[in-house]
Scaffold this active site. Structure first.
Site, short mmCIF file in Angstrom:
data_model
loop_
_atom_site.label_atom_id
_atom_site.label_comp_id
_atom_site.label_asym_id
_atom_site.label_seq_id
_atom_site.Cartn_x
_atom_site.Cartn_y
_atom_site.Cartn_z
N ASP A 158 60.05 11.13 -32.84
CA ASP A 158 61.55 11.58 -33.18
C ASP A 158 61.80 11.39 -34.46
O ASP A 158 61.23 10.55 -35.21
CB ASP A 158 62.30 11.08 -32.18
CG ASP A 158 63.35 11.89 -31.65
OD1 ASP A 158 63.77 12.96 -32.36
OD2 ASP A 158 64.22 11.65 -30.31
N ASP A 219 68.39 19.71 -28.57
CA ASP A 219 68.03 19.30 -27.31
C ASP A 219 68.46 20.20 -26.12
O ASP A 219 69.71 20.57 -26.23
CB ASP A 219 68.64 17.96 -26.96
CG ASP A 219 67.88 16.82 -27.77
OD1 ASP A 219 66.99 17.04 -28.66
OD2 ASP A 219 68.58 15.51 -27.76
#
Ligand code: GLA
Length: 430
Positions: A158, A219
């Protein structure tokens, strides 16, 4: 995004340029914790649903025993919040001792014993997005080594809490570090999602060299609005994204939320079908212990999985947006087949959409057989000009697997009208 050229990398690091794990020639499939289980670390109050080795073992059991693994769903992936708040004395990441009392290596052993693979999560930056220790530039090598020692099979890296310049250094450095471990570890890069996801800031050619898949965009959340937003972004930007996907390098529109709380049956079918058109990684984030029969049926649709996993690995595109809110999507597949999807954004009632393969730019003289992917009994035999009508429910999709009929020999008299002229090639599929 700083875009290092390959020669620059070679000059600086003196090694081969690319991720060399040979993995993910088809879009990866499996299960990923984040969307459904988030950063729930309260194992006292919620022992069955907290991020712990128990959760991953439970999901591995379900993948192995409920027919998922055989269909290709073979990754069990940990996301954020698995770590202890501090590295150990030698600077290595450690799992939270209460929630992972046996450690990650033991979990990997269990998952491998079940015939599955284990994915893990880290973040290129000072902290993970959830506030756990991140992989700063000086920790890349040690973290790659640790994951390899634990026999992890995939890493999602990430990008919270780092600058663009750090990302430009760190993502390719992790490729090098993973290569150096000698263990094939698939590499998912969230880099583009932090840089707006589009060229010129994002260099997808380069990403294809150094990562197996990458998150391009925001997301996913448990809502149809979120799924629609993702669909809009990916197909709205298809010219910038579609050409760069292929075997070993995939755009990732994020997890499947089929089986969670928000999607209707029609919406679930639409997400699954459009993810297949996109050649997207199929990581479910749901509770496989309690999933409904209906959701399971959608996620286990063999024809859809076959389309998603097509060996050519060509990402599909939206080919038509009708003003009455029907859209048509097409993905070229091997053996001159195509996947064709009719998607409704309408909110009134089932819509009867009439078209022909010719109107959808199919060319050549073949006749085609169209298998309805969700209504397996329906098979249409169509010539190019044949008008056909599909009935598409609100937020729903009709998905076909279309293949040319070439070998009706001798042609059955009922098929004479549809029989292709021999020897003619079909330029559409060349
Ligand atoms: C970011 C990622 C998500 C998830 C969370 C974890 O938001 O994009 O997929 O990994 O962090 O904190």
């Amino acid at each position: 995004m700083f875009l290092p050229s390959l020669s620059f990398l070679l000059a600086i690091f003196g090694f081969g340029c690319c991720l060399d794990n040979g993995l993910m020639n088809r879009p990866p499939m499996g299960w990923l914790a984040w969307e459904r289980f988030r950063c729930n670390i309260d194992c006292k109050k919620d022992p069955k649903n907290c991020i712990s080795e128990r959760l991953f073992m439970d999901m591995a059991d379900r993948l192995a025993h409920d027919g998922w693994k055989e269909l290709g769903y073979n990754y069990v992936n940990i996301d954020d919040c698995w770590m202890a708040k501090r590295r150990d004395a030698s600077g290595r990441l450690v799992p939270d001792p209460e929630r992972f009392p046996n450690g990650i290596k033991a979990l990997a052993d269990y998952i491998h014993y079940k015939g599955l693979k284990l994915g893990i999560y880290s973040d290129l930056g000072v902290y993970t997005c959830g506030g756990y220790p991140g992989t700063t530039l000086d920790k890349i090598e040690i973290d790659a080594k640790t994951f390899a020692e634990w026999e992890v099979d995939m890493l999602k890296l990430d990008g919270c809490y780092s600058s663009s310049a750090e990302k430009a250094q760190g993502y390719p450095n992790m490729t090098i570090a993973l290569n150096a471990t000698g263990r094939p570890i698939a590499y998912s890069c969230s880099w583009p999602a932090y840089e707006g996801g589009l060229p010129p800031k994002v260099n997808y050619t380069f990403l294809g060299d150094i990562c197996n898949l990458w998150r391009n965009y925001d997301d996913i959340q448990d809502s149809w609005d979120s799924v629609l937003e993702i669909i809009d972004w990916f197909f709205g930007n298809q010219d910038n994204l579609q050409p760069f996907a292929g075997p070993g390098k995939w755009n990732d529109p994020d997890m499947l939320i089929v089986g969670d709380f928000s999607l209707s049956r029609e919406e679930s079918k639409s997400q699954m079908a459009l993810w297949a058109i996109l050649a997207a990684p199929l990581f479910m984030s749901n509770d496989l212990r309690t999933i409904s029969k209906q959701a399971k049926e959608i996620l286990q649709n063999e024809m859809l999985i076959k389309i998603n996993q097509d060996p050519l690995g060509i990402q599909g595109r939206r080919i038509l947006k009708e003003k009455f809110h029907i859209e048509v999507y097409l993905r070229p597949l091997s053996n001159s087949a195509t996947a064709l999807a009719f998607f409704s954004r309408r909110t009134d009632m089932p819509y009867h959409y009439t078209t022909s393969l010719k109107k959808l730019n199919y060319t050549g003289n073949s006749a085609y057989e169209a298998h309805d992917v969700y209504n397996k009994k329906t098979v249409h035999v169509l010539k190019l000009e044949t008008n056909f009508t599909v009935t598409v429910n609100p937020s729903g999709i009709v998905m076909w697997y279309v293949s040319p009929i070439k070998d009706l020999d001798p042609p059955h008299k009922d098929f004479q009208a549809y029989y292709p002229k021999r020897g003619e090639t079909d330029p559409y599929f060349l």
